[in-house]
Design an enzyme around this catalytic site. Sequence first.
Site, PDB file in Angstrom:
ATOM      1  N   GLU A  28      -7.751   3.542  -6.613  1.00 52.83           N
ATOM      2  CA  GLU A  28      -9.116   2.790  -4.990  1.00 52.83           C
ATOM      3  C   GLU A  28     -10.342   2.507  -5.740  1.00 52.83           C
ATOM      4  OE1 GLU A  28      -8.558   1.193  -3.263  1.00 52.83           O
ATOM      5  OE2 GLU A  28      -8.336   1.723  -0.895  1.00 52.83           O
TER       6      GLU A  28
ATOM      7  N   HIS B  21      -3.388   0.588  -3.179  1.00 51.76           N
ATOM      8  CA  HIS B  21      -4.522   1.157  -1.891  1.00 51.76           C
ATOM      9  C   HIS B  21      -5.156  -0.461  -1.389  1.00 51.76           C
ATOM     10  CE1 HIS B  21      -4.493   4.909  -3.958  1.00 51.76           C
ATOM     11  NE2 HIS B  21      -4.067   4.281  -5.174  1.00 51.76           N
TER      12      HIS B  21
ATOM     13  N   ARG C 185      -0.575   9.290  -3.261  1.00 52.75           N
ATOM     14  CA  ARG C 185      -0.358   8.945  -2.585  1.00 52.75           C
ATOM     15  C   ARG C 185       0.612   7.960  -2.608  1.00 52.75           C
ATOM     16  NH1 ARG C 185      -5.512   8.492  -1.997  1.00 52.75           N
ATOM     17  NH2 ARG C 185      -6.637   6.815  -1.816  1.00 52.75           N
TER      18      ARG C 185
ATOM     19  N   ARG D  69       0.850  -1.372  -0.120  1.00 55.94           N
ATOM     20  CA  ARG D  69      -0.009  -0.103   0.234  1.00 55.94           C
ATOM     21  C   ARG D  69       1.022   1.384   0.015  1.00 55.94           C
ATOM     22  NH1 ARG D  69      -4.114  -0.102   4.980  1.00 55.94           N
ATOM     23  NH2 ARG D  69      -5.117   1.777   3.559  1.00 55.94           N
TER      24      ARG D  69
ATOM     25  N   ASN E 242      -5.916   9.509   6.305  1.00 59.73           N
ATOM     26  CA  ASN E 242      -5.821   8.009   6.277  1.00 59.73           C
ATOM     27  C   ASN E 242      -5.923   8.462   8.462  1.00 59.73           C
ATOM     28  OD1 ASN E 242      -3.466   6.075   4.468  1.00 59.73           O
ATOM     29  ND2 ASN E 242      -5.090   6.139   4.482  1.00 59.73           N
TER      30      ASN E 242
END
Length: 485
Positions: free
Chosen positions: A340, A405, A320, A268, A275
Site C-alpha cells: 500500500e 490495496h 492482509r 483489494r 479498516n
Amino acid sequence: MDSPKRNLREVRGHSATRLTPTPSPGAVSRSSSFDRSRPVTPASQPPLVNVPTCIVMVGLPARGKTYIAKKLARYLNWIGVSTKVFNVGEYRRKVVTGAPVEFFDPNNEEAAQIRTQCCVDALKDLSHWLLEDDGQAAVLDATNTTRQRRRMIVDHLSKHNIRVFFVESICDDCQLVERNVRAVKLKNPDFIDIDSEKAIREFKERLKLYEKVYEPLDLDLDKDLSFVTLFNVGSKFVANRILGHLQSRIIYFLMNVHIKPRTIFLSRHGESDMNLRGRIGGDGALTANGEAYSHALADFIDKQKEEGPEIRVWTSQLKRTIQTAQHIDAPCEPWTALNELDAGDCDGLTYEEIQERFSSQLALRDQDKFHYRYPRGESYEDLVARLEPVIMELERQGDVLVICHQAVSRCLLAYFLDMSYDELPYLKVPLHTVIKLTPVAYGCLMEEVPLCPDVPVVDTHRSKPPVVDEVRTVEEALETVPSHE
C-alpha cells in the site's frame, strides 16, 4: 486568505519544522519526529521529456498501428508524459466519408492531394498542441507508407524543433491480419452501413493499393531516422538511432506488449481490523468478515479456472493480502511493489487524528491528492513509478489475480481505463469486490463482481471535501470521512 494554489507553491520544498507527530496505535514504528532535511509535500518527479516528441506510426492497414498508438499513449500519460493521438483517418473522414476504393489508388492525383492535406492538417494541430498546449508527446496515427510522406513529416516537424520517432508495425501472419480485419476494421466508420462480407472485400482491395507503394523502413536507406520496427506484434524488433530516455522507454514498453486474450482480476484484500477502526496503512489482519471474503474469493477463482487457463495470483507483502489469498489453489507470488501507499508519519492514524495533529497537511493533501507526499512517505505519483514494473509484467502475462490495496488498485485501474491524474486518487474500489478487466482492441472492458453480498463490510472511500483551504473548520475537513468504529 491565500488561495489553495498559492499555499501549495509556498509549501513546496520547505521542511517540516513546525510538525511534531506523536505515536499512534497500529502505526508502523518510526522516529518520533519528522526528518527536517526532507521536503514535506507536494511531491515532484523530474520531467521525462525535455524535447517535444512526435511518434509517427508506419505500416499497412490492419497491422495494429492504432492499437499500438492508443496503448502507447495510455502508458505514456500514466507515467506522466502528456500524450495525445492524432489519427489522420479521422481528418480524412471529415472531408470524405465512406470513401470508395478508388480514393486510395496512388494514381488518383486528386485523392492523393486530399490525403496529403489531411496529414498536413494533423501535423499542424499536433505541432500546436506540443508547442502551445503543454503537450510532451504526440502520436501521428496513419499508414505513412512511403519515404516521400515520411520525409515531408520530418521536414515539417524539424522546423518546430520537434523530435521524430517512427514506430513501424510489420505483420506477414495472414491469420493475424484476417483476424484483425474482422475484429476491428468492420467497425471502421467507412464500413458501418455496408454488409460485412462486402466490407471485407472492399477493405482488402484498399489494402492491395497500399501494398503497391509501401516502402518499409530500412537500416541502410533510412539510417538517419530514429525508428523501431515490430514484426508480427513483437516476435522480433529492429531499432535504429535511438535518442533519449523517452524513445528507450517506448521500446521497453512495446517489447512487453502482446495481443493474446486474457483477463486481469483485481481485488483489494478482505476487510482488516485497521479498516474497521478507520486507520490508514498499517499491517493489520483480516476481520471475521474479511476471512469470509477470502473463502468466497477462492471459490470464485476455482470457477474461473474451470472455464479457462491457469490463473496466477499476486499479492503484496502485507499480512492482509496474503491472508486473503491463503485459500486459493494457485501459485501465489508476493510483490513488494504492490504494498500500500506509504503514509509515512501518518501511518496508522485515523483522519480525525491527522486533522487534530497535522491539519495543514490534510488540507494540502486535499488540494492536490495525486502529487501530495506524506512526510517520510509516498505520493500517488511515487506509487505510479513504483508500480511500473507491475504493469510491464501484467502486459506480458496471461490471466492474473492481483490482490492489493486501495491506492494500488486505483493506480492500476487508472492505467487500464486511461484515467487522468485528477480522477485517479478518487476512484471507488470497494472492499469484497472483484474487478474483472478484459483488454480489447482499443481499450479495456471492466466488470465489477461483488462477493459476499450478505456479509457487511466497512466503506473506506473518502471523496474530496468541498472545502480544501488550510483555514477550515474540523467539520469541513472531516465532512467526507466514512464512518468507522
